[in-house]
Design an enzyme around this catalytic site. Sequence first.
Site, PDB file in Angstrom:
ATOM      1  N   ARG A   1       3.741  56.573  17.072  1.00  0.00           N
ATOM      2  CA  ARG A   1       3.512  56.227  18.488  1.00  0.00           C
ATOM      3  C   ARG A   1       2.114  56.658  18.928  1.00  0.00           C
ATOM      4  NH1 ARG A   1       8.644  58.480  21.631  1.00  0.00           N
ATOM      5  NH2 ARG A   1       7.477  57.731  23.436  1.00  0.00           N
TER       6      ARG A   1
ATOM      7  N   GLN B   1       6.974  58.923  34.007  1.00  0.00           N
ATOM      8  CA  GLN B   1       7.898  59.318  32.932  1.00  0.00           C
ATOM      9  C   GLN B   1       7.229  59.087  31.579  1.00  0.00           C
ATOM     10  OE1 GLN B   1      12.188  57.840  33.902  1.00  0.00           O
ATOM     11  NE2 GLN B   1      10.778  56.427  34.885  1.00  0.00           N
TER      12      GLN B   1
ATOM     13  N   ASP C   1       2.357  58.449  27.312  1.00  0.00           N
ATOM     14  CA  ASP C   1       1.273  57.802  26.561  1.00  0.00           C
ATOM     15  C   ASP C   1      -0.123  58.149  27.085  1.00  0.00           C
ATOM     16  OD1 ASP C   1       2.288  54.651  28.135  1.00  0.00           O
ATOM     17  OD2 ASP C   1       0.924  56.189  28.901  1.00  0.00           O
TER      18      ASP C   1
ATOM     19  N   HIS D   1       7.653  63.948  31.707  1.00  0.00           N
ATOM     20  CA  HIS D   1       8.247  64.021  30.370  1.00  0.00           C
ATOM     21  C   HIS D   1       7.272  64.474  29.307  1.00  0.00           C
ATOM     22  CE1 HIS D   1      11.490  60.958  31.834  1.00  0.00           C
ATOM     23  NE2 HIS D   1      11.700  62.184  32.292  1.00  0.00           N
TER      24      HIS D   1
ATOM     25  N   CYS E   1       3.620  76.172  12.410  1.00  0.00           N
ATOM     26  CA  CYS E   1       2.913  77.051  13.345  1.00  0.00           C
ATOM     27  C   CYS E   1       2.167  78.131  12.554  1.00  0.00           C
ATOM     28  CB  CYS E   1       3.942  77.700  14.289  1.00  0.00           C
ATOM     29  SG  CYS E   1       3.247  78.968  15.329  1.00  0.00           S
TER      30      CYS E   1
ATOM     31  N   CYS F   1       3.931  81.682  13.448  1.00  0.00           N
ATOM     32  CA  CYS F   1       5.279  82.125  13.021  1.00  0.00           C
ATOM     33  C   CYS F   1       5.835  81.306  11.861  1.00  0.00           C
ATOM     34  CB  CYS F   1       6.241  82.062  14.217  1.00  0.00           C
ATOM     35  SG  CYS F   1       6.725  80.384  14.636  1.00  0.00           S
TER      36      CYS F   1
ATOM     37  N   THR G   1      10.384  50.915  35.495  1.00  0.00           N
ATOM     38  CA  THR G   1      11.369  51.842  34.936  1.00  0.00           C
ATOM     39  C   THR G   1      12.764  51.274  35.108  1.00  0.00           C
ATOM     40  OG1 THR G   1      12.288  54.083  35.006  1.00  0.00           O
ATOM     41  CG2 THR G   1      11.421  53.210  37.081  1.00  0.00           C
TER      42      THR G   1
ATOM     43  N   PRO H   1      10.345  43.151  36.205  1.00  0.00           N
ATOM     44  CA  PRO H   1      10.829  41.771  35.996  1.00  0.00           C
ATOM     45  C   PRO H   1      12.356  41.678  36.012  1.00  0.00           C
ATOM     46  CG  PRO H   1       9.391  42.504  34.184  1.00  0.00           C
ATOM     47  CD  PRO H   1       9.651  43.680  35.045  1.00  0.00           C
TER      48      PRO H   1
HETATM   49  C1  BV8 Z   1      17.474  67.099  31.914  1.00  0.00           C
HETATM   50  C2  BV8 Z   1      10.048  61.737  26.450  1.00  0.00           C
HETATM   51  C3  BV8 Z   1      18.544  69.172  32.426  1.00  0.00           C
HETATM   52  C4  BV8 Z   1      10.375  61.637  25.010  1.00  0.00           C
HETATM   53  C5  BV8 Z   1      12.008  60.958  27.699  1.00  0.00           C
HETATM   54  C6  BV8 Z   1      22.315  63.234  35.334  1.00  0.00           C
HETATM   55  C7  BV8 Z   1      23.072  62.081  35.230  1.00  0.00           C
HETATM   56  C8  BV8 Z   1      23.186  61.406  33.999  1.00  0.00           C
HETATM   57  C9  BV8 Z   1      22.536  61.908  32.866  1.00  0.00           C
HETATM   58  C10 BV8 Z   1      21.812  63.047  32.980  1.00  0.00           C
HETATM   59  C11 BV8 Z   1      21.691  63.712  34.202  1.00  0.00           C
HETATM   60  N1  BV8 Z   1      20.895  64.800  33.997  1.00  0.00           N
HETATM   61  C12 BV8 Z   1      20.532  64.863  32.706  1.00  0.00           C
HETATM   62  C13 BV8 Z   1      21.086  63.801  32.048  1.00  0.00           C
HETATM   63  C14 BV8 Z   1      20.923  63.498  30.621  1.00  0.00           C
HETATM   64  C15 BV8 Z   1      19.635  62.697  30.376  1.00  0.00           C
HETATM   65  C16 BV8 Z   1      19.736  61.312  30.939  1.00  0.00           C
HETATM   66  O1  BV8 Z   1      19.246  61.032  32.016  1.00  0.00           O
HETATM   67  N2  BV8 Z   1      20.354  60.435  30.186  1.00  0.00           N
HETATM   68  C17 BV8 Z   1      20.469  59.050  30.629  1.00  0.00           C
HETATM   69  C18 BV8 Z   1      19.948  58.126  29.548  1.00  0.00           C
HETATM   70  C19 BV8 Z   1      21.914  58.797  30.956  1.00  0.00           C
HETATM   71  N3  BV8 Z   1      18.507  63.382  30.942  1.00  0.00           N
HETATM   72  C20 BV8 Z   1      17.930  64.401  30.279  1.00  0.00           C
HETATM   73  O2  BV8 Z   1      18.377  64.824  29.221  1.00  0.00           O
HETATM   74  C21 BV8 Z   1      16.710  65.032  30.907  1.00  0.00           C
HETATM   75  N4  BV8 Z   1      16.863  66.480  30.912  1.00  0.00           N
HETATM   76  O3  BV8 Z   1      17.945  66.554  32.860  1.00  0.00           O
HETATM   77  O4  BV8 Z   1      17.539  68.486  31.721  1.00  0.00           O
HETATM   78  C22 BV8 Z   1      19.760  69.029  31.553  1.00  0.00           C
HETATM   79  C23 BV8 Z   1      19.765  69.665  30.326  1.00  0.00           C
HETATM   80  C24 BV8 Z   1      20.921  69.544  29.521  1.00  0.00           C
HETATM   81  C25 BV8 Z   1      22.005  68.756  29.923  1.00  0.00           C
HETATM   82  C26 BV8 Z   1      21.961  68.101  31.181  1.00  0.00           C
HETATM   83  C27 BV8 Z   1      20.831  68.248  31.985  1.00  0.00           C
HETATM   84  C28 BV8 Z   1      15.465  64.739  30.076  1.00  0.00           C
HETATM   85  C29 BV8 Z   1      15.074  63.297  30.222  1.00  0.00           C
HETATM   86  C30 BV8 Z   1      13.699  63.069  29.548  1.00  0.00           C
HETATM   87  C31 BV8 Z   1      13.904  62.459  28.174  1.00  0.00           C
HETATM   88  N5  BV8 Z   1      12.602  62.124  27.586  1.00  0.00           N
HETATM   89  N6  BV8 Z   1      10.802  60.716  27.183  1.00  0.00           N
HETATM   90  C32 BV8 Z   1       9.787  60.402  24.384  1.00  0.00           C
HETATM   91  O5  BV8 Z   1       9.148  59.588  25.089  1.00  0.00           O
HETATM   92  O6  BV8 Z   1       9.987  60.245  23.172  1.00  0.00           O
HETATM   93  S1  BV8 Z   1      12.784  59.750  28.594  1.00  0.00           S
HETATM   94  C33 BV8 Z   1      12.302  58.202  28.108  1.00  0.00           C
HETATM   95  O7  BV8 Z   1      13.029  57.307  28.950  1.00  0.00           O
HETATM   96  C34 BV8 Z   1      10.840  57.852  28.350  1.00  0.00           C
HETATM   97  O8  BV8 Z   1      10.090  58.891  28.952  1.00  0.00           O
HETATM   98  C35 BV8 Z   1      10.939  56.727  29.348  1.00  0.00           C
HETATM   99  O9  BV8 Z   1       9.873  56.707  30.191  1.00  0.00           O
HETATM  100  C36 BV8 Z   1      12.184  57.122  30.044  1.00  0.00           C
HETATM  101  C37 BV8 Z   1      12.802  56.169  30.987  1.00  0.00           C
HETATM  102  O10 BV8 Z   1      12.743  54.930  30.404  1.00  0.00           O
HETATM  103  P1  BV8 Z   1      11.806  53.871  31.167  1.00  0.00           P
HETATM  104  O11 BV8 Z   1      10.458  54.467  31.351  1.00  0.00           O
HETATM  105  O12 BV8 Z   1      12.516  53.391  32.366  1.00  0.00           O
HETATM  106  O13 BV8 Z   1      11.662  52.785  30.071  1.00  0.00           O
HETATM  107  P2  BV8 Z   1      12.752  51.693  29.690  1.00  0.00           P
HETATM  108  O14 BV8 Z   1      12.349  51.145  28.371  1.00  0.00           O
HETATM  109  O15 BV8 Z   1      14.121  52.250  29.879  1.00  0.00           O
HETATM  110  O16 BV8 Z   1      12.583  50.566  30.822  1.00  0.00           O
HETATM  111  C38 BV8 Z   1      11.370  49.860  30.923  1.00  0.00           C
HETATM  112  C39 BV8 Z   1      11.466  49.042  32.186  1.00  0.00           C
HETATM  113  O17 BV8 Z   1      10.233  48.348  32.369  1.00  0.00           O
HETATM  114  C40 BV8 Z   1      12.558  47.983  32.141  1.00  0.00           C
HETATM  115  O18 BV8 Z   1      13.313  48.040  33.346  1.00  0.00           O
HETATM  116  C41 BV8 Z   1      11.788  46.663  32.049  1.00  0.00           C
HETATM  117  O19 BV8 Z   1      12.447  45.618  32.755  1.00  0.00           O
HETATM  118  C42 BV8 Z   1      10.513  47.031  32.743  1.00  0.00           C
HETATM  119  N7  BV8 Z   1       9.342  46.238  32.356  1.00  0.00           N
HETATM  120  C43 BV8 Z   1       9.092  45.635  31.159  1.00  0.00           C
HETATM  121  N8  BV8 Z   1       7.873  45.029  31.224  1.00  0.00           N
HETATM  122  C44 BV8 Z   1       7.355  45.278  32.450  1.00  0.00           C
HETATM  123  C45 BV8 Z   1       8.281  46.050  33.175  1.00  0.00           C
HETATM  124  N9  BV8 Z   1       8.053  46.467  34.427  1.00  0.00           N
HETATM  125  C46 BV8 Z   1       6.889  46.093  35.009  1.00  0.00           C
HETATM  126  N10 BV8 Z   1       5.947  45.360  34.385  1.00  0.00           N
HETATM  127  C47 BV8 Z   1       6.142  44.933  33.109  1.00  0.00           C
HETATM  128  N11 BV8 Z   1       5.205  44.188  32.497  1.00  0.00           N
END
Ligand code: BV8
Length: 249
Positions: A71, A102, A105, A120, A148, A151, A189, A215
């Site tokens: 990536r 979020q 990049d 993130h 590291c 360590c 998002t 979209p």
């Molecule tokens: C946490 C870094 C405390 C890594 C990422 C509450 C309720 C439910 C679930 C949870 C909750 N709290 C916590 C959770 C669990 C989890 C979660 O939310 N799960 C979901 C999936 C159900 N959250 C976590 O674990 C978070 N931690 O809350 O800590 C905790 C601790 C333990 C237990 C509980 C709580 C941590 C979340 C962060 C994870 N890391 N990224 C990496 O990148 O490798 S998240 C990852 O998803 C990316 O960062 C990304 O940005 C993010 C969200 O995705 P999107 O950005 O929305 O991207 P996606 O592909 O999904 O969508 C793209 C969109 O763009 C689409 O809609 C598309 O239509 C649109 N699009 C396409 N082209 C275009 C466009 N829009 C405009 N123009 C275009 N041209």
Amino acid sequence: MITLPEAFTQALRAAQRVAVLTGAGISAESGVPTFREAQTGLWAQYDPQQLATPEAFQANPKLVWDWYAWRRKLVRAVEPNLGHHALVSLEQRLPHLTLITQNVDGLHRRAGSRNILELHGDLFATRCFKENTPVEPVDDNSETPPRCARCGSWLRPGVVWFGESLPAAELHQAEAAAARCELFLSIGTSSLVYPAAELPFLALRSGATVVEINPQPTPLSQHAHFVLQGAAGEILPALLSQAFPDEPT
Ligand code: BV8
């Protein structure tokens, strides 16, 4: 050229405080695959949500490290797009814009945005897996994952994985910006990942006008005041020229 609702461009001109939340969609037009879109090539058989976890890294540190190295290589080869640049212009024209992303990049920073909250983390940052301390990034050709120097533990990417807490300061500032803004833009998002996905609802509860640019529909769409179905790279430049017609874009 897209024509945007006059009520929206008026709200933008009148806003003292604007908060913007971006997701992977704003980088799609730069050629960076979104998080939930099918991965390309080698990674097509993996679910990013499974790979972006501490458990996946502990089970297979080389696979996860190589995924992030792939990536980083991909992101180094692309440029910010018109959507990123339009947000830089908006930040320059508006009294106060907070950019909450979020994305990991770094394309908002490369485009020139200043007031960025990276919820993130950063693809190009590196941490010791055991001590969780920042470590100078390493080139990707060494042993993978590198170790590291202090360590001997694995090094890991400086991103927030699923199940890990977000950086407290950035999250607190993002929540404050969402609670105080008059206008909240949710751009590119899927509104699925928490706690980031809660921010537009916090803005709604605080009386802000909420606008979605995507979209596709998302769980936020039915709650937003304006839903602009389209690409960020087209809608944001149109917003700039329609909201500030007499200023050079
Ligand atoms: C946490 C870094 C405390 C890594 C990422 C509450 C309720 C439910 C679930 C949870 C909750 N709290 C916590 C959770 C669990 C989890 C979660 O939310 N799960 C979901 C999936 C159900 N959250 C976590 O674990 C978070 N931690 O809350 O800590 C905790 C601790 C333990 C237990 C509980 C709580 C941590 C979340 C962060 C994870 N890391 N990224 C990496 O990148 O490798 S998240 C990852 O998803 C990316 O960062 C990304 O940005 C993010 C969200 O995705 P999107 O950005 O929305 O991207 P996606 O592909 O999904 O969508 C793209 C969109 O763009 C689409 O809609 C598309 O239509 C649109 N699009 C396409 N082209 C275009 C466009 N829009 C405009 N123009 C275009 N041209």
